[in-house]
Design a protein around this motif. Structure first.
Motif, mmCIF file in Angstrom:
data_model
loop_
_atom_site.group_PDB
_atom_site.id
_atom_site.type_symbol
_atom_site.label_atom_id
_atom_site.label_comp_id
_atom_site.label_asym_id
_atom_site.label_seq_id
_atom_site.Cartn_x
_atom_site.Cartn_y
_atom_site.Cartn_z
ATOM 1 N N ASP A 42 0.831 -1.211 0.000
ATOM 2 C CA ASP A 42 0.000 0.000 0.000
ATOM 3 C C ASP A 42 0.863 1.258 0.000
ATOM 4 O OD1 ASP A 42 -2.312 -1.474 -0.006
ATOM 5 O OD2 ASP A 42 -2.566 -1.430 2.170
ATOM 6 N N ASN A 43 1.902 1.248 0.807
ATOM 7 C CA ASN A 43 2.762 2.418 0.922
ATOM 8 C C ASN A 43 3.472 2.724 -0.399
ATOM 9 O OD1 ASN A 43 4.145 4.493 2.585
ATOM 10 N ND2 ASN A 43 5.942 3.224 2.192
ATOM 11 N N GLU A 44 4.016 1.675 -1.051
ATOM 12 C CA GLU A 44 4.740 1.879 -2.303
ATOM 13 C C GLU A 44 3.788 2.230 -3.444
ATOM 14 O OE1 GLU A 44 7.979 1.980 -2.673
ATOM 15 O OE2 GLU A 44 8.303 1.556 -0.550
ATOM 16 N N ALA A 45 2.611 1.582 -3.475
ATOM 17 C CA ALA A 45 1.663 1.843 -4.562
ATOM 18 C C ALA A 45 1.092 3.251 -4.474
ATOM 19 C CB ALA A 45 0.541 0.806 -4.532
ATOM 20 N N SER A 46 0.832 3.727 -3.261
ATOM 21 C CA SER A 46 0.250 5.060 -3.094
ATOM 22 C C SER A 46 1.197 6.165 -3.566
ATOM 23 C CB SER A 46 -0.123 5.287 -1.624
ATOM 24 O OG SER A 46 1.035 5.273 -0.792
ATOM 25 N N LYS A 47 2.520 5.890 -3.564
ATOM 26 C CA LYS A 47 3.488 6.870 -4.050
ATOM 27 C C LYS A 47 3.392 7.067 -5.558
ATOM 28 C CE LYS A 47 6.867 5.871 -0.405
ATOM 29 N NZ LYS A 47 8.216 5.351 -0.107
ATOM 30 N N LYS A 48 2.904 6.029 -6.270
ATOM 31 C CA LYS A 48 2.821 6.086 -7.727
ATOM 32 C C LYS A 48 1.426 6.489 -8.210
ATOM 33 C CE LYS A 48 6.257 2.404 -8.092
ATOM 34 N NZ LYS A 48 6.542 1.034 -8.598
ATOM 35 N N ILE A 49 0.483 6.634 -7.278
ATOM 36 C CA ILE A 49 -0.890 6.975 -7.641
ATOM 37 C C ILE A 49 -1.171 8.383 -7.136
ATOM 38 C CG2 ILE A 49 -3.315 6.392 -7.310
ATOM 39 C CD1 ILE A 49 -2.431 3.483 -6.934
ATOM 40 N N SER A 50 -1.653 9.239 -8.008
ATOM 41 C CA SER A 50 -1.873 10.631 -7.628
ATOM 42 C C SER A 50 -3.045 10.799 -6.674
ATOM 43 C CB SER A 50 -2.101 11.467 -8.903
ATOM 44 O OG SER A 50 -3.220 10.959 -9.624
ATOM 45 N N ASP A 51 -4.123 10.057 -6.905
ATOM 46 C CA ASP A 51 -5.319 10.194 -6.075
ATOM 47 C C ASP A 51 -5.309 9.110 -5.005
ATOM 48 O OD1 ASP A 51 -7.732 10.677 -4.946
ATOM 49 O OD2 ASP A 51 -8.887 10.658 -6.820
ATOM 50 N N LYS A 52 -4.788 9.430 -3.820
ATOM 51 C CA LYS A 52 -4.696 8.449 -2.729
ATOM 52 C C LYS A 52 -6.080 8.071 -2.200
ATOM 53 C CE LYS A 52 -1.316 8.822 0.171
ATOM 54 N NZ LYS A 52 -0.443 9.222 1.313
ATOM 55 N N LYS A 53 -7.006 9.021 -2.258
ATOM 56 C CA LYS A 53 -8.350 8.755 -1.757
ATOM 57 C C LYS A 53 -9.063 7.731 -2.642
ATOM 58 C CE LYS A 53 -12.099 11.289 0.431
ATOM 59 N NZ LYS A 53 -12.671 12.638 0.708
ATOM 60 N N ALA A 54 -8.870 7.828 -3.962
ATOM 61 C CA ALA A 54 -9.456 6.849 -4.878
ATOM 62 C C ALA A 54 -8.881 5.460 -4.618
ATOM 63 C CB ALA A 54 -9.204 7.274 -6.336
ATOM 64 N N TYR A 55 -7.600 5.407 -4.279
ATOM 65 C CA TYR A 55 -6.978 4.120 -3.945
ATOM 66 C C TYR A 55 -7.648 3.494 -2.720
ATOM 67 C CZ TYR A 55 -3.345 0.762 -2.692
ATOM 68 O OH TYR A 55 -2.663 -0.378 -2.370
ATOM 69 N N GLN A 56 -7.987 4.326 -1.742
ATOM 70 C CA GLN A 56 -8.639 3.816 -0.542
ATOM 71 C C GLN A 56 -10.044 3.303 -0.861
ATOM 72 O OE1 GLN A 56 -8.379 6.735 2.616
ATOM 73 N NE2 GLN A 56 -6.291 7.280 2.046
ATOM 74 N N TYR A 57 -10.751 3.979 -1.772
ATOM 75 C CA TYR A 57 -12.067 3.468 -2.167
ATOM 76 C C TYR A 57 -11.938 2.147 -2.922
ATOM 77 C CZ TYR A 57 -14.612 7.640 -0.718
ATOM 78 O OH TYR A 57 -15.184 8.614 0.027
ATOM 79 N N THR A 58 -10.851 2.000 -3.639
ATOM 80 C CA THR A 58 -10.615 0.721 -4.309
ATOM 81 C C THR A 58 -10.445 -0.394 -3.286
ATOM 82 O OG1 THR A 58 -9.544 1.869 -6.148
ATOM 83 C CG2 THR A 58 -9.136 -0.497 -5.945
ATOM 84 N N LEU A 59 -9.745 -0.108 -2.184
ATOM 85 C CA LEU A 59 -9.607 -1.098 -1.114
ATOM 86 C C LEU A 59 -10.971 -1.516 -0.593
ATOM 87 C CD1 LEU A 59 -6.635 0.253 1.064
ATOM 88 C CD2 LEU A 59 -6.597 -1.581 -0.608
#
Length: 621
Positions: A220-237
């Motif tokens: 999660d930590n490494e992937a979030s660095k490469k994704i601009s929208d961290k909030k969208a990543y959390q909704y994906t979770l």
């Protein structure tokens, strides 16, 4: 076998030590990669450190050998019988070898988990078999049609693209690329192997969970660095949590404890000075080595000349001393010397030795010139004490021979536990107990307790129709007002859902309280039963000694006594089987309860799935 159990105990202790160090000191820190190596180092240390033993040798001076003259006055027509404190029996009583039982239980558990491990590999192969593989850089992408959670296995990344939007799929792939690139599958397999080896230790399962959770934090930590929208990543979770099917021995994009992953994504970086927590384990490991891995050996300095059978002479007596380290050849030389020099028949038999080649049991039978026979028997778990053959010569040249043990100064009596000395005429009945006396009575074996098996309370009823409906997500995720409203409605929905949990939670607490009460009663009964069995075994040893010296090994009375003992031991074995049967029934009932609980949870999930399907249909409408 004892060495194996000691190794397992030490390794389990070290695993527990590393887990508690991680749980109390490191699990809330953001040093995820350092925690990964700390957890792996804990597993490797737990199997290596028990073999690291430092041997410390202490040299001591040998004990001085002092031979004092023995003044022995033979007393005619004296007979001696064994005391009830004696523990001598040529035939060992029946007893359960708990070491073998424990090894059998461990082997069964090990085999069961190995089979499960093989089945998981087969299931993984079934998912990958026949699928189209797309090679990109160092990764192999496999797009499947099954409704399974995305996962990675070494350089394979498996997902179902039809279930996600393009942005969601990009977040998933970035996450799984971290797993694959850092070889997280190796960590998963190592933790699984340790769960198989130490399956009986509940801490190892928590240890495995900690490893998998930390790997998710890393990805999660490494992937979030490469994704601009961290909030969208959390909704994906949150979206991935709807998947029910996961493939074992892989890194799943879906894991339980999603809230913890989201919290760790938004947590501030830990301060560097917190690294001291990783070194806190070193003093504990040092204490472990000092307490359990230092072996002290005391060795005597060599004497100039050693002779294990020592002959000491004075004016009227000659003493032949037998020690714990006397060899078989020296025992043969002793019998030959007495026969050749003094025409005395002495027979040495039933010699047993321990791993150090020290004598732990011996039987010496001697027939005197006057027709009287004397027997000395020593049997112990430790090395025997010294004993001596004493030859006395009176003024007229008549010889009298006796057997004495260490500590005797006059007559051959019972001098200590595990030593029996009997002096009697070979063809006479025992003059003290006599043939007319009442025969010894065999003790009765105690009855094993049975685990309480009263019925359990029924499962609570839950009305599925009263479950709340989830709110519909806004069509435009960039609409902040709509998203804020949606988040508020989601919080209210989760709060309503939590209202359904107390019934199941209270039921689980009720079952735990009932089982704890029953277990406490049963454990107390088992403790009383074990004490009664120890007393029974002690009484049986006394009974066997009485029967042997009253009737002899070949008599019908002694044979009948042994048969009665075997009958009691069969009853004891039957009681233990009944106890095992009751425990199996109890385990079966608990499995049924667990199955009912899982079915109830499955119904809850199905209800939630139906609600989401309904929501999807409404959106289309």
């Amino acid at each position: 076998m004892e060495a194996l159990f000691i190794f397992i105990a030490k390794a389990s202790g070290l695993i527990t030590l590393f887990y508690f160090a991680y749980y109390f000191l490191l699990r809330k820190e953001t040093f995820f990669n350092s925690s990964r190596w700390f957890l792996l180092a804990g597993l490797l240390t737990s199997v290596i450190l028990p073999f690291v033993i430092y041997t410390k040798v202490i040299w001591i001076d040998p004990a001085p050998v002092v031979y004092e003259p023995v003044s022995y006055v033979p007393i005619a027509n004296h007979n001696y019988i064994p005391s009830h404190t004696s523990q001598i029996a040529e035939e060992e009583p029946f007893e359960i070898n708990w070491n073998l039982v424990s090894l059998a239980v461990y082997t069964l558990g090990f085999a069961a988990f190995m089979i499960k491990f093989g089945i998981d590999f087969y299931s993984l192969n079934s998912v990958l078999k026949g699928k189209k593989i797309e090679q990109q850089e160092d990764f192999k992408f496999v797009d499947v049609n099954e409704n399974i959670a995305p996962f990675s296995y070494f350089d394979y990344i498996v997902y179902n693209s039809s279930l996600y939007s393009e942005a969601e799929l990009q977040s998933i792939l970035e996450h799984e690329k971290v797993h694959s690139d850092q070889y997280h599958t190796v960590d998963v397999i190592i933790s699984r192997i340790f769960c198989i080896l130490f399956w009986f230790n509940p801490i190892i399962w928590l240890y495995k969970k900690a490893i998998l959770q930390n790997l998710e934090f890393i990805a999660d930590n490494e992937a979030s660095k490469k994704i601009s929208d961290k909030k969208a990543y959390q909704y994906t979770l949150l979206k991935i949590t709807t998947h029910e099917t996961c493939v074992a021995i892989t890194n799943h994009f879906y894991q339980s404890l999603i809230k913890k992953r989201i919290v760790m994504l938004n947590k501030n970086q830990s301060k560097k000075w917190h690294y001291w927590k990783y070194y806190a384990i070193i003093p504990a490991l040092g204490a472990f080595v000092l307490l359990f891995q230092i072996k002290t050996i005391a060795q005597e300095k060599k004497r100039a000349q050693e002779n294990e059978i020592t002959v000491s002479k004075n004016q009227d007596s000659e003493i032949f001393k037998i020690s714990k380290s006397t060899t078989d050849q020296e025992l043969k030389d002793l019998t030959a010397k007495l026969k050749t020099d003094h025409n005395i028949d002495i027979k040495i038999s039933d010699v047993k030795r321990n791993s150090k080649n020290e004598i732990t049991a011996i039987k010496i039978r001697m027939v005197k010139e006057n027709g009287k026979m004397q027997i000395i028997e020593m049997n112990s778990s430790d090395a025997i004490k010294d004993c001596s053959v004493v030859l006395n010569t009176d003024d007229e040249g008549n010889k009298d021979i006796s057997l004495i043990t260490e500590g005797q100064t006059e007559h051959p009596l019972v001098t200590r536990n595990n030593v029996v000395i009997k002096d009697f005429n070979e063809n006479d009945a025992d003059p003290v107990v006599g043939n007319s006396a009442v025969a010894p009575v065999a003790p009765a074996a105690p009855v094993a307790p049975v685990f309480p098996a009263e019925p359990m309370p029924p499962l609570p009823a839950i009305d599925m129709s009263k479950m709340p409906r989830p709110p519909a997500a806004p069509t435009n995720p960039k609409d902040k007002v709509a998203m804020a409203k949606f988040e508020k409605e989601m919080a209210e929905f989760e709060k309503k859902m939590e209202a359904f949990e107390p019934d199941l939670s209270n039921y689980e607490k009720q079952i735990d309280a009932i089982m704890a009460e029953r277990s406490a009663i049963f454990e107390k009964q088992m403790e009383q039963y074990e004490v009664a069995m120890e007393k029974f075994n002690s009484n049986m040893e006394k009974f066997n000694i009485d029967m042997k010296f009253k009737y002899g090994n070949d008599s019908k009375e002694y044979e009948n006594g042994i048969k009665q003992y075997e009958k009691d031991m069969k009853q004891y074995e039957f009681d233990m089987k009944q106890h095992e049967k009751a425990m199996q029934q109890h385990a079966k009932d608990m499995k049924q309860r667990e199955k009912d609980m899982k079915q109830r949870e499955k119904d809850m999930k199905q209800r939630e799935k139906d609600l989401k399907a309904w929501e999807k249909e409404n959106r289309k409408a």
